[in-house]
Design an enzyme around this catalytic site. Structure first.
Site, mmCIF file in Angstrom:
data_model
loop_
_atom_site.group_PDB
_atom_site.id
_atom_site.type_symbol
_atom_site.label_atom_id
_atom_site.label_comp_id
_atom_site.label_asym_id
_atom_site.label_seq_id
_atom_site.Cartn_x
_atom_site.Cartn_y
_atom_site.Cartn_z
ATOM 1 N N ASP A 105 -65.044 -16.603 -18.526
ATOM 2 C CA ASP A 105 -66.179 -17.415 -18.979
ATOM 3 C C ASP A 105 -67.068 -16.506 -19.809
ATOM 4 O OD1 ASP A 105 -65.502 -19.761 -17.655
ATOM 5 O OD2 ASP A 105 -66.355 -19.010 -15.764
ATOM 6 N N ARG A 164 -4.058 5.189 8.603
ATOM 7 C CA ARG A 164 -2.876 4.849 7.809
ATOM 8 C C ARG A 164 -2.262 6.053 7.096
ATOM 9 N NH1 ARG A 164 -2.659 -0.714 4.654
ATOM 10 N NH2 ARG A 164 -0.484 -0.063 4.806
ATOM 11 N N SER A 200 -57.312 -5.278 -7.758
ATOM 12 C CA SER A 200 -57.200 -5.896 -9.067
ATOM 13 C C SER A 200 -55.805 -5.610 -9.578
ATOM 14 C CB SER A 200 -58.237 -5.315 -10.022
ATOM 15 O OG SER A 200 -57.949 -5.792 -11.316
ATOM 16 N N ASN A 252 0.802 -1.227 0.000
ATOM 17 C CA ASN A 252 0.000 0.000 0.000
ATOM 18 C C ASN A 252 0.838 1.282 0.000
ATOM 19 O OD1 ASN A 252 -1.882 -1.962 2.163
ATOM 20 N ND2 ASN A 252 -2.649 -1.345 0.162
ATOM 21 N N ASP A 280 -55.463 -3.202 -1.301
ATOM 22 C CA ASP A 280 -55.419 -4.647 -1.503
ATOM 23 C C ASP A 280 -55.084 -5.298 -0.163
ATOM 24 O OD1 ASP A 280 -54.956 -6.336 -4.434
ATOM 25 O OD2 ASP A 280 -54.595 -7.396 -2.551
ATOM 26 N N CYS A 310 0.421 -8.448 0.313
ATOM 27 C CA CYS A 310 0.306 -7.175 1.036
ATOM 28 C C CYS A 310 1.613 -6.778 1.697
ATOM 29 C CB CYS A 310 -0.738 -7.280 2.146
ATOM 30 S SG CYS A 310 -2.377 -7.693 1.598
ATOM 31 N N HIS A 357 -9.362 -4.848 -0.778
ATOM 32 C CA HIS A 357 -8.299 -4.434 -1.703
ATOM 33 C C HIS A 357 -8.297 -5.420 -2.871
ATOM 34 C CE1 HIS A 357 -5.577 -2.211 1.409
ATOM 35 N NE2 HIS A 357 -6.129 -1.328 0.611
ATOM 36 N N VAL A 377 -60.926 -4.867 1.007
ATOM 37 C CA VAL A 377 -61.435 -3.794 0.164
ATOM 38 C C VAL A 377 -62.897 -3.462 0.473
ATOM 39 C CG1 VAL A 377 -62.064 -5.269 -1.788
ATOM 40 C CG2 VAL A 377 -61.436 -2.886 -2.197
ATOM 41 N N ASN A 403 -63.981 -8.988 -17.045
ATOM 42 C CA ASN A 403 -65.246 -9.716 -17.157
ATOM 43 C C ASN A 403 -65.804 -10.026 -15.763
ATOM 44 O OD1 ASN A 403 -66.899 -11.060 -19.290
ATOM 45 N ND2 ASN A 403 -66.415 -12.929 -18.131
ATOM 46 N N ALA A 404 -64.901 -10.437 -14.864
ATOM 47 C CA ALA A 404 -65.348 -11.017 -13.594
ATOM 48 C C ALA A 404 -66.099 -10.052 -12.696
ATOM 49 C CB ALA A 404 -64.146 -11.592 -12.844
HETATM 50 N N1 ARG Z 1 -4.731 -3.534 7.952
HETATM 51 C C1 ARG Z 1 -4.379 -3.125 6.626
HETATM 52 C C2 ARG Z 1 -5.493 -2.287 6.044
HETATM 53 O O1 ARG Z 1 -6.636 -2.566 6.315
HETATM 54 C C3 ARG Z 1 -4.094 -4.326 5.771
HETATM 55 C C4 ARG Z 1 -3.602 -3.955 4.433
HETATM 56 C C5 ARG Z 1 -3.444 -5.127 3.525
HETATM 57 N N2 ARG Z 1 -2.814 -4.746 2.347
HETATM 58 C C6 ARG Z 1 -3.159 -5.124 1.126
HETATM 59 N N3 ARG Z 1 -2.441 -4.787 0.125
HETATM 60 N N4 ARG Z 1 -4.246 -5.818 0.910
HETATM 61 O O2 ARG Z 1 -5.239 -1.363 5.335
#
Ligand code: ARG
Length: 703
Positions: free
Chosen positions: A604, A90, A636, A71, A657, A264, A168, A681, A525-526
């Site tokens: 009918d 992050r 209906s 990431n 209904d 990852c 991801h 109804v 009809n009915a």
């Molecule tokens: N805990 C991290 C997050 O949720 C895990 C990341 C995993 N990385 C990945 N490339 N799938 O971001």
């Protein structure tokens, strides 16, 4: 060759599960073993080191997920697109990764703030270098894809993730050498699956079952013929080996607790550019305008949900909030979609909500010419119940005969421009019909808070918990409306099914007709047969209406009635002959209330008055509801749906209904004017006549 491959890793010194930003982390806070994590990471490190070069970025205290270097960003040659993390948990990693890239001679591209993109976690190069697969839906915004395509000058194929466990792209998708693809199809929406199938031939697709997918089998590192991954099933191992791969399994359980595994934990930093595969983005964008009670009526939410729910992405370019309760708001929104197909789907739904492309953008609508009588061109725009305008020669033209499920025929002559809803069967070769979604807008009534309650009430009843008092209150409103419509010379049409008669409603409906509340009756009809059966023989489908029990031989009664009317030639003639002296049909004849009986396969007889040619019956119905202010739909389903399709928005529809599903189906036209009532109804009609009496009594007394 493999010695030229490099990976970036980050030692797990500060790794832990400290917060929850994906489903895997739930319940795992501080549950991963520091020691075991270190061992597992080391083992992976050595596996990779034996086959490639591994660089290390120093871990930083307070950023536990920094181990997941995938990431950090997306690398191609010496260019990197730095990640913009969605979660603040992050975001603090960004400067450290940026520093590392700069120190190692990469040109760093940074996305605008608030445009999330999570690097190689959400963007995977085809191993043949033909294109870049880019994911979106959870961590990455679709609008980042065109920028990536531009900076890396590569074709981007966008894939939409829909299962939050696979948040991801690299958790469920892994391109392999030789054009193979290891992936878990259920993590993607239908359009994405189609795109994958289009690009990767079947024999190259290696499908992972859910059990392996949740062990992060797709989160694998591919180096030539080697695949490095967490533990997998024998089946999958066998599949991979039979395609010529060598599988190296290395346990990564401690990292699974944070939602990551082999891939990852690594970022491949040597991704050679393959010439001749230049930027080509299929992502389409367009700017739309919305106006109305965007917040009060929830239109803004609905519109943005439509965009995201269908796999698009949006940016609100501006929003002007109406300050007073009555003033409207307006907004301009840029909508992006991964393909033209998805864009059209989104547009059709947004048009229903009243959105339109900026008028200055389109002067002429797209039309196609009808080649064959009764057949529209492909891609014709299907009309809705909402008042619609289309753009003809730089001018908005109001569509006539508004109804749903029709084509819009446009004409232009020295006398002027017209647009008209036209049924497929009425199209003539040479007609110009609207196609696509360009230059079309619907005018939604400004929905206010008050009116919105009817939809809420209706949901409440749809849930099957309707209270008697609530039904009464609604009936009071309906009675008030009907009274007003009658006194102002307006028009109420009624569609009714035979249940009206079976539940004892005939006397009440007869009253309504006699008292001038009903101006057209639509049925089959009915209803006519059973109404006359009751009027003449006292039974409805053989059941004695006084005692409520079946009468011996009663099942033959309705045939006797049909026969009787046939002998007279029509209902009206039976009335003049004095054979029919009361009931719903009698009152219609006596009070000159036009009626139309549409035939069906189960009829009918039929009665001489029943129209067995359905096209003619539809035409009659549509003629009878012209100009109606209100339509009462009484038990209906089919006749009511038929009528609903012909009715433009703005006409009040009341659907009664006993079956909540029918009420839902009919009232849920997304238009505020419809009210649904789940009740018997017969009871409804009885309440309605009582209420109308109440409203009238004081007048009568003063006379
Ligand atoms: N805990 C991290 C997050 O949720 C895990 C990341 C995993 N990385 C990945 N490339 N799938 O971001």
């Amino acid at each position: 060759m493999t010695e030229t491959i490099r990976f970036l890793m980050c030692s797990p010194d500060h790794y832990d599960v400290d917060y929850v930003i994906n489903p895997w982390m739930e319940g795992n806070i501080h549950k991963s073993s520091q020691e075991k994590a270190r061992q597992q990471w080391q083992q992976l490190y050595h596996v990779l080191k034996d086959r490639a070069l591994v660089d290390l970025v120093p871990p930083e205290k307070g950023w536990p997920d920094m181990v997941f270097t995938a990431n950090a960003g997306l690398v191609l040659e010496k260019i990197v697109v730095l990640s913009r993390f969605l979660h603040k948990e992050r975001q603090g990693e960004e400067p450290y990764f940026k520093q590392w890239f700069e120190d190692n001679g990469f040109t760093v591209h940074e996305l605008p703030k608030d445009l999330p993109f999570e690097g190689a976690g959400d963007a995977l190069l085809d191993r043949e270098g033909r294109w870049l697969w880019a994911g979106y839906g959870f961590r990455t915004e679709l609008d980042s894809h065109p920028l990536i395509a531009k900076w890396l000058d590569i074709e981007v194929l966008s894939l939409r993730l829909i299962d939050e466990r696979f948040y991801h792209l690299d958790t469920c998708f892994c391109p392999l050498s030789g054009g193979y693809l290891l992936y878990y199809p259920d993590a993607f929406d239908a359009y994405s699956n189609r795109l994958i199938e289009l690009k990767i031939p079947e024999e190259k697709r290696i499908i992972v079952e859910e059990a392996d997918a949740v062990n992060f089998a797709c989160n694998a590192v591919n180096i030539g013929q080697v695949i490095v991954m967490n533990k997998i099933s024998d089946d999958l191992q066998y599949k991979l080996v039979s395609k010529g791969f060598e599988v190296v399994q290395t346990p990564l359980t401690e990292f699974l607790k944070a939602g990551g595994a082999a891939k990852c934990l690594t970022l491949r930093t040597t991704e050679p550019l393959i010439p001749d595969h230049h930027a080509n983005v299929t992502i389409e964008s367009r700017i739309l305008q919305l106006e109305g009670h965007l917040l009060d009526a929830g239109i803004m939410n609905k519109a943005l949900d439509v965009v995201v729910g269908n796999g698009g992405s949006f940016k609100v370019l501006n929003f002007t909030l109406g300050i007073e309760r009555q003033s409207t708001s307006s907004a301009e929104v840029r909508v992006s979609a991964p393909s033209h197909e998805v864009m059209e789907e989104i547009m059709v739904q947004l048009i229903d909500l009243g959105a339109a492309a900026r008028p200055q953008e389109i002067c002429d609508v797209n039309t196609a010419v009808v080649a064959q009588d009764g057949v529209a061109p492909d891609d014709f725009y299907v009309s809705t119940i909402y008042p619609t305008e289309v753009r003809v020669s730089c001018e908005w033209v109001r569509v006539e005969n508004q109804r749903m499920d029709a084509a819009i025929v446009v004409t232009e002559s020295p006398e002027g421009k017209t647009a008209k809803c036209t049924l497929l069967r009425d199209l003539k070769a040479g007609d110009r019909v609207m196609v696509g979604v360009e230059g079309i807008r619907t005018i939604r009534q400004a929905e206010s808070r008050e009116q919105r309650n009817s939809t809420q009430e209706f949901t409440f009843m749809g849930a099957g918990v309707s209270s008697e008092r609530r039904v009464e209150l609604t009936v009071e409103q309906i009675a008030w409306e009907m009274r007003k419509i009658r006194d102002q010379g307006g028009k109420v049409a009624v569609t009714a099914g035979p249940v009206v008669i079976h539940t004892g409603g005939a006397q009440h409906l007869s009253r309504l007709i006699r008292d001038g509340y009903v101006h057209a009756l639509l049925g089959g009809n009915a209803i006519a047969v059973h109404d006359m059966e009751q009027a003449i023989m006292g039974t409805s489908l053989g059941v004695d209406m006084q005692k409520g029990i079946p009468v011996r031989g009663g099942h033959r009664h309705h045939l006797k009635i049909i026969n009787l009317i046939r002998r007279h030639g029509s209902i009206a003639k039976a009335v003049s002959a004095g054979v029919l002296t009361k009931g719903v049909m009698y009152e219609c004849v006596k009070n000159n209330v036009p009626f139309s009986l549409a035939g069906s396969i189960r009829d009918d007889g039929p009665l001489p008055d029943t129209e067995m040619d359905l096209i003619k019956a539809q035409e009659e119905y549509s003629r009878l509801i012209q100009g109606a202010d209100m339509i009462l739909m009484l038990s209906s389903m089919l006749h009511s749906i038929g009528v609903g399709n012909m009715t433009p928005a703005g006409v009040k529809m009341v659907c009664v209904d006993i079956n909540p599903a029918v009420v839902t189906k009919l009232s849920d036209r997304g238009s505020v004017e419809s009210v649904g009532i789940v009740t018997d109804v017969g009871l409804f009609l009885s309440l309605l006549t009582q209420q109308l009496d109440k409203l009238t009594r004081p007048l009568v007394e003063t006379v």
